[in-house]
Write a protein that holds these residues in place. Structure first.
Motif, PDB file in Angstrom:
ATOM      1  N   GLY A  11       3.383  11.027   0.828  1.00 43.12           N
ATOM      2  CA  GLY A  11       2.582   9.917   0.327  1.00 43.12           C
ATOM      3  C   GLY A  11       3.381   8.631   0.325  1.00 43.12           C
ATOM      4  O   GLY A  11       4.225   8.408   1.196  1.00 43.12           O
ATOM      5  N   ASP A  12       3.141   7.754  -0.658  1.00 37.53           N
ATOM      6  CA  ASP A  12       3.837   6.474  -0.734  1.00 37.53           C
ATOM      7  C   ASP A  12       5.088   6.596  -1.604  1.00 37.53           C
ATOM      8  O   ASP A  12       5.180   7.454  -2.486  1.00 37.53           O
ATOM      9  N   SER A  33       3.046  11.266  -3.400  1.00 37.33           N
ATOM     10  CA  SER A  33       3.667   9.963  -3.642  1.00 37.33           C
ATOM     11  C   SER A  33       4.791  10.081  -4.664  1.00 37.33           C
ATOM     12  O   SER A  33       4.748  10.935  -5.557  1.00 37.33           O
ATOM     13  N   THR A  82      -4.151   8.996   0.957  1.00 40.45           N
ATOM     14  CA  THR A  82      -3.587   8.163   2.027  1.00 40.45           C
ATOM     15  C   THR A  82      -4.046   8.715   3.368  1.00 40.45           C
ATOM     16  O   THR A  82      -4.344   9.910   3.502  1.00 40.45           O
ATOM     17  N   GLY A  90       3.646   7.580   4.399  1.00 39.43           N
ATOM     18  CA  GLY A  90       2.847   6.498   3.834  1.00 39.43           C
ATOM     19  C   GLY A  90       3.589   5.174   3.789  1.00 39.43           C
ATOM     20  O   GLY A  90       4.292   4.812   4.727  1.00 39.43           O
ATOM     21  N   LYS A  91       3.459   4.453   2.657  1.00 34.62           N
ATOM     22  CA  LYS A  91       4.066   3.130   2.502  1.00 34.62           C
ATOM     23  C   LYS A  91       5.351   3.222   1.685  1.00 34.62           C
ATOM     24  O   LYS A  91       5.562   4.180   0.936  1.00 34.62           O
TER      25      LYS A  91
END
Length: 534
Positions: free
Chosen positions: A296-297, A279, A249, A313-314
């Protein structure tokens, strides 16, 4: 050859006269300012302005004109060079005035001595001086020194060799239902994979002004490859590689590679809060009062209750968030959720969901509310770009506020810079008046006492500081004005209906909807918000 008109002092028995010589082949006519400047340099002060004006007018109407300006004897005046230096020291020029009758001519060596005395060291054009003297180019500005301009460099450039724009955009079937099971949120990498390359900045080459000072090239953007764990750089720092297989990412110009951490059930009493450098995937729900923090996500297959999710992240929530007024989501990237209810959501990317209800939502990018419901009802939504939904507000008049457009910080900074220009300009005008008074006194008395000379130098230094700051200010305002003058200051789109009571703010213009509006886009037009059909 084009030649400017010029004048000469002529000594006669009854006094001193001005004599004119006409311009040739389209040269410039005599100017009163030019004559006054010469007389001031020669300390000829007791001349009537009316006599000068009449002389210039006569010279414009006939080839040669004469005008008596003094009733006294004076020694013959030698050919006189007036040397001036551009305030930015980019060039220096000379303006030559003829000798009076009986006066001597000046040599190129004498002129070069004066040039040296004024501190002009670089970019000299001695051939121009010789041509000027040979051609007797009087009352004409001639370039005698030119700065060597700097060679401009170029910004550093980073190229990423992976998809930095993963959108996590969910698939949508023909009925408009969002399929949150088909998501592409992970950018996989293998061990040893090249992640990024850096082309270093070219700093450019300094130039030299006519006084020998350095002319710096425009600053270029310096970049460096920034990364987290599980990554290494080449010896020259220009290539980036992954040390492990996993997912990559990009967050705030920093690359992260991490293995994925998987929670097989709920995040709750059995797991406690989760903090992971990578993540996180949760197979179950995230229960009220618990938190997930990741670099991370974050993906949650179940429902998020009154929990806290924080990531660089997302965030992807397949079944949505029912926050009970306690949930907080903070993401550096996008937020994708089936629905958002009674939650506080902040993200550095865009938000995609089927419904937002009674929530405070802030995004750097678009807020898109689509799918089967596509509804925004209650709460406060804010983004710089676009808010798009099917339905906005409700028949019950639920308080719903939407804000799009320019970052208020940009407007505030621009106003500060404009006020600074006014203050500095006013200060400079006052200082220039003081300089003129001191120079006039020096011309009259021949010198200034030590205190006044020190004041003159101090004032000159402050004027230079102000000029430098005004240039910097102009450059800063130019950058901000690019943003302020953008025609697209954000927009709000309602595919179906907007109910009365919805408050909209686009940039710094606000409006509350008074009656139902259908199939419309809302944009800023000057000081108003306009409605356009879609």
């Amino acid at each position: 050859m084009k030649r400017n008109a010029f004048f000469q002092l002529v000594q006669k028995k009854d006094g001193v006269y001005l004599k004119s010589y006409p311009a040739l082949h389209g040269g410039a006519p005599l100017s009163m300012e030019d004559i006054m400047q010469y007389l001031e340099q020669k300390k000829i002060m007791d001349v009537q302005l009316g006599d000068i004006a009449a002389f210039v007018e006569d010279a414009a109407q006939q080839k040669n004109a004469e005008k008596k300006i003094l009733s006294e004897d004076r020694l013959p005046e030698k050919e006189f060079p007036l040397i001036t230096i551009d305030p930015k020291r980019r060039f220096a020029k000379i303006r030559l005035y003829p000798p009076s009758n009986g006066g001597m001519r000046i040599s190129s060596e004498e002129i070069l001595d004066r040039v040296e005395q004024m501190g002009i060291k670089s970019g000299l054009l001695p051939e121009n001086i010789k041509l000027m003297l040979k051609g007797r180019l009087y009352c004409t500005d001639v370039l005698i020194a030119r700065a060597t301009p700097p060679v401009q460099g170029s910004d550093a450039v980073i190229t990423y060799h992976f998809d930095v724009d993963k959108t996590c955009k969910p698939a949508m079937d023909e009925s408009g239902n969002v399929d949150f099971h088909q998501l592409d949120m992970i950018e996989k990498v293998s061990e040893g994979q090249l992640l990024a390359t850096l082309q270093p900045a070219d700093l450019g080459t300094p130039g030299t002004d006519v006084m020998g000072g350095e002319l710096k090239p425009i600053k270029v953007k310096q970049l460096f490859l920034k990364h987290g764990k599980n990554i290494h750089l080449s010896e020259d720092g220009c290539e980036m590689y992954s040390d492990v297989p996993g997912n990559v990412t990009l967050v705030d110009d920093t690359v992260f590679v991490a293995d994925q951490y998987e929670v097989p059930a709920d995040v709750g009493p059995s797991t406690g809060d989760i903090e992971y450098d990578g993540s996180v995937v949760v197979k179950g729900n995230v229960l009220t009062g618990y938190a997930i923090k990741a670099t991370g996500d974050i993906m949650v297959n179940g429902v998020v209750e009154g929990a806290s999710l924080t990531t660089d992240g997302k965030i992807v929530l397949k079944r949505g968030i029912q926050g009970k007024g306690e949930a907080t989501l903070q993401a550096g990237g996008d937020v994708i959720s089936n629905f958002i209810e009674s939650a506080n959501v902040t993200c550095g990317g865009k938000i995609m969901t089927e419904a937002i209800m009674h929530s405070k939502v802030t995004a750097e990018d678009d807020i898109v509310v689509k799918g089967k419901r596509g509804m925004i009802a209650g709460g406060y939504l804010k983004t710089k770009t676009k808010i798009e939904a099917k339905t906005i507000g409700s028949t019950m008049g639920t308080l719903t506020e939407l804000q799009v457009g320019i970052d208020p910080k940009i407007v505030e900074q621009h106003r500060f810079l404009e006020k600074e220009v006014e203050q500095l300009t006013s200060e400079r005008e006052g200082l220039m008046q003081n300089v003129l008074l001191l120079k006039k006194r020096m011309d009259t008395k021949g010198k200034l006492d030590d205190e006044k000379m020190a004041s003159l130098k101090k004032t000159g230094k402050r004027i230079q500081e102000i000029d430098t700051r005004l240039e910097e200010n102009a450059a800063e305002r130019e950058v901000l004005e690019v943003e302020l003058n953008k025609k697209d200051n954000g927009r709000i789109i309602a595919e179906n209906i907007v109910y009365p009571g919805v408050k909209m703010t686009i940039s710094n213009v606000s409006n509350t909807i008074k009656s139902e509006v259908q199939h419309s886009a809302f944009v800023r037009d000057g000081a108003d918000i306009r409605i356009r059909a879609i």
